[in-house]
Design a protein around this motif. Structure first.
Motif, PDB file in Angstrom:
ATOM      1  N   GLU A  96       1.230  -0.814   0.182  1.00  0.00           N
ATOM      2  CA  GLU A  96      -0.269  -0.047  -0.009  1.00  0.00           C
ATOM      3  C   GLU A  96       0.894   1.102  -0.055  1.00  0.00           C
ATOM      4  O   GLU A  96       0.270   2.506  -0.189  1.00  0.00           O
ATOM      5  CB  GLU A  96      -1.135   0.362   1.059  1.00  0.00           C
ATOM      6  N   GLY A 172      -5.959  -8.476   1.632  1.00  0.00           N
ATOM      7  CA  GLY A 172      -7.816  -8.293   1.746  1.00  0.00           C
ATOM      8  C   GLY A 172      -8.421  -7.714   0.656  1.00  0.00           C
ATOM      9  O   GLY A 172      -9.384  -7.370   0.472  1.00  0.00           O
ATOM     10  N   ILE A 232      -0.665 -10.640   9.188  1.00  0.00           N
ATOM     11  CA  ILE A 232      -2.130 -10.436   9.458  1.00  0.00           C
ATOM     12  C   ILE A 232      -2.787  -8.781   9.459  1.00  0.00           C
ATOM     13  O   ILE A 232      -2.250  -7.930  10.496  1.00  0.00           O
ATOM     14  CB  ILE A 232      -1.610 -11.333  10.663  1.00  0.00           C
ATOM     15  N   GLY A 233      -3.290  -8.679   8.038  1.00  0.00           N
ATOM     16  CA  GLY A 233      -4.219  -7.490   8.115  1.00  0.00           C
ATOM     17  C   GLY A 233      -5.741  -7.105   8.996  1.00  0.00           C
ATOM     18  O   GLY A 233      -5.443  -7.539  10.517  1.00  0.00           O
TER      19      GLY A 233
HETATM   20  P1  PGA Z   1      -4.865  -8.714   4.433  1.00  0.00           P
HETATM   21  O1  PGA Z   1      -3.234  -7.344   4.823  1.00  0.00           O
HETATM   22  O2  PGA Z   1      -4.397  -9.810   6.233  1.00  0.00           O
HETATM   23  O3  PGA Z   1      -5.820  -7.854   5.315  1.00  0.00           O
HETATM   24  O4  PGA Z   1      -4.950  -9.842   3.601  1.00  0.00           O
HETATM   25  C1  PGA Z   1      -2.678  -8.538   5.277  1.00  0.00           C
HETATM   26  C2  PGA Z   1      -1.589  -6.887   4.637  1.00  0.00           C
HETATM   27  O5  PGA Z   1      -1.730  -6.450   4.247  1.00  0.00           O
HETATM   28  O6  PGA Z   1       0.013  -6.560   5.443  1.00  0.00           O
END
Ligand code: PGA
Length: 250
Positions: A96, A172, A232-233
């Motif tokens: 990102e 995500g 983990i997001g």
């Molecule tokens: P996510 O994100 O688990 O929501 O897919 C992971 C991250 O961007 O570190």
């Protein structure tokens, strides 16, 4: 032996009261974890969360930093400032940041060096987009990112780092990499580290998988030989989900 490392990337979420509630709920759920655990709240919640983590088995991390320790860099937060708040880790080069904030491999490298100089362990993020995977460019892209991130770092420096392999198409989206896809990429990255350094160094650096990891798919992903944890997001924003992943680690 590499101890699994599960880190929660809270991204742009959680006011201080919300952060407090999440950490208070999380602490007892992961108190007996075999894995190393960290949370990476936004800058504004680092002090609050850090105070709550004192004496617990959860480490503190940041999500980004400036490449300079101090000076005329309006709006930035430096590695020594993060160290002062108790950060042990800092995520660098998340997709990102590459996508929305123009972060480059060169910038990632500068931040890694600045963090190491301040005694903070960088979590170096790499990973291909869907278009790159479909064009069979995954290895080329990941190689460029890994070699860029580690440019000029010694083997001793490398031992202080963590790699996060995060395929952009899995972040995500609810569509995680298959355990085999993750293993293939992780093995490739470990091979790159062996070429840049040596087998012992490559064998000691932990490589996290990131991208839609959740309690239901964590055990299978984490059982792959070169998958040493997760970044983990979404699932790190709920104590039960994050703890479910932490406690799935071998
Ligand atoms: P996510 O994100 O688990 O929501 O897919 C992971 C991250 O961007 O570190």
């Amino acid at each position: 032996m590499r101890i699994a490392f599960i880190a929660g990337n809270w991204k742009l979420n959680k006011t201080r009261p919300e952060a407090r509630a999440l950490v208070e709920a999380l602490k007892p759920l992961v108190a007996n974890a075999k894995a190393e655990v960290a949370v990476c709240p936004p800058f504004t919640a680092l002090e609050t969360v850090g105070a709550l983590l004192t004496g617990s088995n959860i480490r503190l991390g940041a999500q980004n930093c400036c490449h300079e320790p101090s000076g005329a860099f309006t709006g930035e937060v430096s590695p020594p400032m993060l160290k002062d708040l108790g950060c042990d880790y800092c995520i660098v080069g998340h997709s990102e940041r590459r996508q929305y904030f123009g972060e480059t491999d060169e910038g990632v490298n500068k931040k890694a060096k600045a963090l190491l100089a301040a005694g903070i362990k960088p979590i170096l993020c790499v990973g291909e987009t869907l278009a790159q995977r479909e064009a069979n460019e995954t290895e080329k892209v990941v190689e460029r990112q890994v070699c860029g991130a580690y440019a000029g770092l010694s083997a001793a420096d490398a031992l202080q780092t963590v790699v996060a392999y995060e395929p952009v198409w899995a972040i995500g989206t609810g569509r995680n990499a298959t355990p085999q896809q993750a293993q293939d990429a992780h093995k490739f990255i470990r091979g790159l580290l062996a070429k840049l350094y040596d087998q012992a160094t490559a064998g000691a650096v932990r490589i996290q998988y990131g991208g839609s990891m959740k309690p239901s798919n964590a055990a299978e992903l984490l059982s792959q030989p070169d998958v040493d944890g997760g970044l983990i997001g979404g699932a790190s924003l709920k104590a039960e989900d994050f703890a479910g992943i932490v406690n799935a680690a071998p």
